[in-house]
Design a protein around this motif. Structure first.
Motif, PDB file in Angstrom:
ATOM      1  N   SER A 156      -5.754   2.753  -7.978  1.00 33.68           N
ATOM      2  CA  SER A 156      -5.715   3.740  -7.289  1.00 33.68           C
ATOM      3  C   SER A 156      -6.639   4.683  -7.465  1.00 33.68           C
ATOM      4  N   ASP A 157      -6.971   5.714  -6.747  1.00 37.35           N
ATOM      5  CA  ASP A 157      -7.713   6.552  -7.032  1.00 37.35           C
ATOM      6  C   ASP A 157      -7.094   7.926  -8.103  1.00 37.35           C
ATOM      7  N   PHE A 158      -5.646   7.560  -8.272  1.00 33.75           N
ATOM      8  CA  PHE A 158      -5.086   8.459  -9.012  1.00 33.75           C
ATOM      9  C   PHE A 158      -4.683   7.503 -10.371  1.00 33.75           C
ATOM     10  N   LYS A 159      -4.081   8.357 -11.333  1.00 31.18           N
ATOM     11  CA  LYS A 159      -3.562   7.603 -12.436  1.00 31.18           C
ATOM     12  C   LYS A 159      -2.092   7.097 -11.796  1.00 31.18           C
ATOM     13  N   VAL A 160      -2.005   5.658 -12.348  1.00 24.22           N
ATOM     14  CA  VAL A 160      -0.598   4.895 -12.034  1.00 24.22           C
ATOM     15  C   VAL A 160      -0.324   4.221 -12.981  1.00 24.22           C
ATOM     16  N   GLY A 161       0.836   3.830 -13.049  1.00 21.76           N
ATOM     17  CA  GLY A 161       1.402   2.654 -14.007  1.00 21.76           C
ATOM     18  C   GLY A 161       2.405   1.586 -12.963  1.00 21.76           C
ATOM     19  N   ILE A 162       2.311   0.348 -13.378  1.00 20.38           N
ATOM     20  CA  ILE A 162       3.090  -0.750 -12.878  1.00 20.38           C
ATOM     21  C   ILE A 162       3.783  -1.291 -14.028  1.00 20.38           C
ATOM     22  N   ASP A 163       5.076  -2.030 -13.824  1.00 21.71           N
ATOM     23  CA  ASP A 163       5.644  -2.828 -14.693  1.00 21.71           C
ATOM     24  C   ASP A 163       6.494  -3.872 -13.852  1.00 21.71           C
ATOM     25  N   ILE A 164       6.648  -5.112 -14.306  1.00 29.84           N
ATOM     26  CA  ILE A 164       7.541  -6.374 -13.692  1.00 29.84           C
ATOM     27  C   ILE A 164       7.981  -6.885 -14.901  1.00 29.84           C
ATOM     28  N   GLU A 165       9.578  -6.931 -14.626  1.00 33.58           N
ATOM     29  CA  GLU A 165      10.525  -7.365 -15.651  1.00 33.58           C
ATOM     30  C   GLU A 165      11.676  -8.424 -15.095  1.00 33.58           C
ATOM     31  N   LYS A 166      11.978  -9.534 -15.753  1.00 34.08           N
ATOM     32  CA  LYS A 166      12.631 -10.626 -15.157  1.00 34.08           C
ATOM     33  C   LYS A 166      14.199  -9.891 -15.389  1.00 34.08           C
ATOM     34  N   GLN A 167      15.130  -9.875 -14.791  1.00 32.96           N
ATOM     35  CA  GLN A 167      16.373  -9.288 -14.818  1.00 32.96           C
ATOM     36  C   GLN A 167      17.262 -10.374 -15.577  1.00 32.96           C
ATOM     37  N   LYS A 176      -5.227   1.242 -22.862  1.00 38.48           N
ATOM     38  CA  LYS A 176      -5.064   1.046 -21.464  1.00 38.48           C
ATOM     39  C   LYS A 176      -6.178   0.612 -20.668  1.00 38.48           C
ATOM     40  N   PRO A 177      -6.027  -0.065 -19.737  1.00 37.10           N
ATOM     41  CA  PRO A 177      -7.247  -0.599 -19.131  1.00 37.10           C
ATOM     42  C   PRO A 177      -7.772   0.328 -18.125  1.00 37.10           C
ATOM     43  N   HIS A 178      -9.233   0.075 -17.752  1.00 37.63           N
ATOM     44  CA  HIS A 178      -9.951   0.971 -17.010  1.00 37.63           C
ATOM     45  C   HIS A 178     -10.994  -0.015 -16.232  1.00 37.63           C
ATOM     46  N   LEU A 179     -11.184   0.585 -14.850  1.00 41.46           N
ATOM     47  CA  LEU A 179     -12.222  -0.151 -14.466  1.00 41.46           C
ATOM     48  C   LEU A 179     -13.572   0.773 -14.367  1.00 41.46           C
ATOM     49  N   LYS A 180     -14.704  -0.247 -14.350  1.00 41.01           N
ATOM     50  CA  LYS A 180     -16.122   0.486 -14.404  1.00 41.01           C
ATOM     51  C   LYS A 180     -16.321   1.479 -13.548  1.00 41.01           C
ATOM     52  N   ASP A 181     -15.733   1.039 -12.240  1.00 44.43           N
ATOM     53  CA  ASP A 181     -16.056   2.184 -11.112  1.00 44.43           C
ATOM     54  C   ASP A 181     -15.432   3.542 -11.088  1.00 44.43           C
ATOM     55  N   GLY A 182     -14.347   3.606 -12.033  1.00 45.63           N
ATOM     56  CA  GLY A 182     -13.744   4.761 -12.042  1.00 45.63           C
ATOM     57  C   GLY A 182     -12.324   4.812 -11.361  1.00 45.63           C
ATOM     58  N   LYS A 183     -12.008   3.756 -10.824  1.00 45.72           N
ATOM     59  CA  LYS A 183     -10.823   3.793 -10.254  1.00 45.72           C
ATOM     60  C   LYS A 183      -9.817   3.587 -11.387  1.00 45.72           C
ATOM     61  N   SER A 186       0.660  -1.084   0.056  1.00 48.80           N
ATOM     62  CA  SER A 186       0.100  -0.088  -0.251  1.00 48.80           C
ATOM     63  C   SER A 186       0.688   1.249  -0.004  1.00 48.80           C
ATOM     64  N   PRO A 187       1.126   1.642  -1.160  1.00 52.35           N
ATOM     65  CA  PRO A 187       2.056   2.766  -1.195  1.00 52.35           C
ATOM     66  C   PRO A 187       1.489   4.069  -0.725  1.00 52.35           C
ATOM     67  N   ASN A 188       0.269   4.380  -0.558  1.00 52.42           N
ATOM     68  CA  ASN A 188      -0.595   5.289   0.144  1.00 52.42           C
ATOM     69  C   ASN A 188      -1.909   5.036   0.389  1.00 52.42           C
ATOM     70  N   SER A 189      -2.573   5.769   1.157  1.00 48.02           N
ATOM     71  CA  SER A 189      -4.012   5.141   1.305  1.00 48.02           C
ATOM     72  C   SER A 189      -5.123   5.019   0.320  1.00 48.02           C
ATOM     73  N   GLN A 190      -4.629   5.478  -0.862  1.00 47.84           N
ATOM     74  CA  GLN A 190      -5.728   5.574  -1.927  1.00 47.84           C
ATOM     75  C   GLN A 190      -5.106   4.392  -3.037  1.00 47.84           C
ATOM     76  N   THR A 191      -4.041   3.661  -2.841  1.00 47.57           N
ATOM     77  CA  THR A 191      -3.278   2.985  -3.865  1.00 47.57           C
ATOM     78  C   THR A 191      -3.081   1.554  -2.949  1.00 47.57           C
ATOM     79  N   THR A 192      -3.100   0.621  -3.821  1.00 48.68           N
ATOM     80  CA  THR A 192      -2.757  -0.963  -3.660  1.00 48.68           C
ATOM     81  C   THR A 192      -2.335  -1.460  -4.654  1.00 48.68           C
ATOM     82  N   VAL A 193      -1.381  -2.396  -4.256  1.00 47.28           N
ATOM     83  CA  VAL A 193      -0.257  -3.154  -5.487  1.00 47.28           C
ATOM     84  C   VAL A 193      -0.541  -4.742  -5.029  1.00 47.28           C
ATOM     85  N   LYS A 194      -0.877  -5.556  -5.859  1.00 53.45           N
ATOM     86  CA  LYS A 194      -0.956  -6.750  -5.470  1.00 53.45           C
ATOM     87  C   LYS A 194       0.032  -7.452  -6.725  1.00 53.45           C
ATOM     88  N   ILE A 195       0.859  -8.473  -6.258  1.00 54.30           N
ATOM     89  CA  ILE A 195       1.576  -9.303  -6.963  1.00 54.30           C
ATOM     90  C   ILE A 195       1.153 -10.829  -6.847  1.00 54.30           C
TER      91      ILE A 195
END
Length: 210
Positions: free
Chosen positions: A100-111, A77-84, A8-17
């Motif tokens: 998130s409640d804000f525009k965000v981006g994520i990426d995973i790469e193999k080293q 670009k993906p979107h969610l119907k609830d506006g998040k 949880s980088p902040n109260s409005q954002t969650t990351v799940k792997i």
């Protein structure tokens, strides 16, 4: 159910792997796909891609969403119907989602060492502080790529170039965060980014600047 990590980088954002250990058939259990997405999965030639696609639907369920809650715009670009806001990534045996409640981006790469061969294609400014003889050179290159990919997903603007329009401020692996910029069409956009390493992979995500 291999939910690998939640942040949880902040109260409005969650990351799940998600760590993809299940078989293709096991991943089909417990989820319902829209007809077009079912056909998309069935047409995939790589089982690794199929498992990645299905694991993302399990991650959506972890957030309380279903496949029908997700849609894509004309730029892919993906979107969610609830506006998040949402961003999605998949690399080999890991997938990830940030919501998130804000525009965000994520990426995973193999080293992988071969990223050094293409470094000149996605960065220029960063060569001023990044040295090829550094012991963690490949790790840092992977962080930079992940950050720029996250920015690209967040900005979702045709014509945006990693090389020409993005830059990452100097950082160390231990800092696990840095500032990144998009300089596009005479406007500068500042973002706060965080990153971490795990099992030979790197994950980075971009957030609105603090």
């Amino acid at each position: 159910m291999p939910l690998y990590k939640t942040l949880s980088p902040n109260s409005q954002t969650t990351v799940k792997i998600w760590k993809i250990t299940e078989s293709y058939n096991d991943l089909f259990q417990g989820i319902n796909l829209k007809p077009e997405n079912l056909q998309r999965v069935l047409n995939m030639k790589s089982e690794l891609h199929q498992r990645g696609f299905l694991s993302v639907r399990h991650l959506l369920a972890e957030f309380g969403y279903t496949d029908t809650d997700l849609f894509y715009d004309e730029n892919g670009k993906p979107h969610l119907k609830d506006g998040k806001h949402i961003s999605i990534t998949h690399s080999f045996t890991f997938s990830g989602i940030i919501v998130s409640d804000f525009k965000v981006g994520i990426d995973i790469e193999k080293q992988r060492k071969k990223i050094g061969v293409i470094a000149h294609k996605f960065m220029e400014y960063e060569f001023q502080y990044l040295k090829t003889d550094e012991p963690d050179y490949i790790n840092k290159l992977t962080v930079i790529w992940c950050i720029k990919e996250s920015l690209y997903k967040l900005f979702a603007t045709p014509g945006l170039s990693f090389l020409q329009h993005t830059l990452v401020i100097p950082f160390t692996i231990n800092e696990a965060s840095t500032i990144a910029w998009i300089d596009y069409q005479d406007r500068k956009h500042r973002y706060y980014t965080e990153f971490f390493e795990f099992e030979g992979f790197t994950c980075a995500y971009a957030l609105p600047s603090k």
